[in-house]
Motif scaffolding. Sequence first.
Motif, short mmCIF file in Angstrom:
data_model
loop_
_atom_site.label_atom_id
_atom_site.label_comp_id
_atom_site.label_asym_id
_atom_site.label_seq_id
_atom_site.Cartn_x
_atom_site.Cartn_y
_atom_site.Cartn_z
N MET A 64 0.83 -1.21 0.00
CA MET A 64 0.00 0.00 0.00
C MET A 64 0.86 1.26 0.00
O MET A 64 0.55 2.24 -0.69
N ALA A 65 1.95 1.23 0.76
CA ALA A 65 2.85 2.39 0.78
C ALA A 65 3.46 2.63 -0.59
O ALA A 65 3.68 3.77 -1.00
N SER A 66 3.73 1.55 -1.33
CA SER A 66 4.32 1.71 -2.66
C SER A 66 3.40 2.51 -3.58
O SER A 66 3.87 3.26 -4.45
N GLY A 67 2.09 2.34 -3.39
CA GLY A 67 1.15 3.10 -4.20
C GLY A 67 1.26 4.59 -3.94
O GLY A 67 1.25 5.41 -4.88
N VAL A 85 13.83 1.04 -4.86
CA VAL A 85 13.74 -0.17 -4.05
C VAL A 85 14.76 -1.21 -4.53
O VAL A 85 15.29 -1.98 -3.72
N ALA A 86 15.06 -1.23 -5.83
CA ALA A 86 16.09 -2.14 -6.33
C ALA A 86 17.44 -1.83 -5.69
O ALA A 86 18.21 -2.75 -5.35
N GLY A 113 7.22 -5.95 -0.23
CA GLY A 113 5.98 -5.20 -0.39
C GLY A 113 6.18 -3.93 -1.20
O GLY A 113 5.39 -3.61 -2.11
N LEU A 114 7.25 -3.20 -0.90
CA LEU A 114 7.51 -1.94 -1.61
C LEU A 114 7.82 -2.17 -3.08
O LEU A 114 7.41 -1.38 -3.94
N SER A 115 8.56 -3.24 -3.38
CA SER A 115 8.95 -3.50 -4.77
C SER A 115 7.83 -4.19 -5.54
O SER A 115 7.49 -3.79 -6.66
N TYR A 116 7.24 -5.22 -4.93
CA TYR A 116 6.23 -5.99 -5.65
C TYR A 116 4.97 -5.16 -5.88
O TYR A 116 4.24 -5.39 -6.85
N GLY A 117 4.74 -4.18 -5.03
CA GLY A 117 3.56 -3.34 -5.20
C GLY A 117 3.53 -2.63 -6.53
O GLY A 117 2.45 -2.32 -7.07
N GLN A 118 4.70 -2.35 -7.10
CA GLN A 118 4.76 -1.65 -8.39
C GLN A 118 5.43 -2.48 -9.48
O GLN A 118 5.76 -1.96 -10.54
#
Length: 446
Positions: A315-318, A333-334, A367-372
Amino acid sequence: MSTLAHPHTEPSSDRMEEDLRRLSADDATIAPSEIAVGVIIGRASEYFDFFVYGIASVLVFPAIFFPFAERLEGTLYSFAIFALAFIARPIGTISFMAIQTRWGRGVKLTMSLFLLGISTAGMAFLPNYASLGETSIVLLAVLRFFQGIALGGSWDGLPSLLALSAPPKRRGWYAMIPQLGAPIGFMIASGLFLYLHANLPTADFLDWGWRYTFYVAFAINVVALFARLRLVVTDEYERLLKQRELEPAPVGEMVRSRSGSNMLIGAFAALASYALFHVVTVFPLSWITLNSTQPVNDVLVVQMIGAAIAIFGVMASGRIADRIGRRSTLGSVAVAIAVFSICAPLLLDGGIVGQDIFILVGFALLGLSYGQAAGAVSSNFAPRYRYTGAALTSDLAWLIGAAFAPLVALGLSSHFGLIAVSGYLLSGALCTLIALRVNRALEIRG
């Protein structure tokens, strides 16, 4: 806009499609929130199926299907079969798109989800090696392959439709919604295994207890099927898809076009996330179990907490992507994953505290990477190829980045040390950064 013409269909399939439409005809309009719910339910059920197998490949399969091998070798054999589903995914995507073109989207989705449920539930009925010998291993591999075929066939276009329905300044938020299914599915699968493993004697768990997780997978698939059919077979949904040209296109034609290179760039742009995916979900459970550094139940609890953190990370990635852009988010994030990869050996070899930190931080980054990770470069696809391109880009990313991650990470780390895990994660991060750079250069040139 042009749409693909559908060939003449058989009367029986017409009747089946019409029956499905009647079941779902209570809504004239589909709101984005309804699409979001359908996407999350569908994705969570699919990931639950896959994580049930992933966890069983560590806790169960080495003992009941590979008792003739050492525990490490048995786990590696399980991980080799684990990879078969990801090899099969593109085959399923292409095959079921042909079914959709001939018989309709509802028929395709029904067939694919029933195949997924039957393949998963079928594993629950498999005799062990002591009863059936090598035939039990062959049957396990066949069912795993069919899982992949079914998952490829379950692509329904809902994530793409959701992304195209997003307001211009909220595309990152809408892009992350389908990705919530992964941590939710993992949390449910881990919780179910935790309950059974904690409350049954080891002999009972290995004999019949683990099989209940696969029965539950079938039940969840049935619920998910009707939740998605409620959207997929409505006339409004078909109209929205045709307006946005979200219809299957010939794969050969797409590969020969400029969109073929976009598919490769898109797969590698998400590689850091997909490489991390099984390294923080399946691999730690196998490494810790084999080295007996802490109880299995404790690891499952920590991983469930990690999955909850991943939900907030997605959700934060959004929010972050809507501020700085999806590609900038993936690139940032990479870099963080690259730094994390350097610390991985110290954490995994750092006792209970270090291992728990590895899992929790890994899930946060996941979560941060997979979100986008989905659709970061999908806007490059021509409208005609967007539906097919999005599905095959995802399949390719899973195959390159995640399919062999547990096998490679465990196999190499067992022979060369945990530095191999660093190398694997670092390579994924570098591929993501290079792909994003190439994509940027092509956009400027174009």
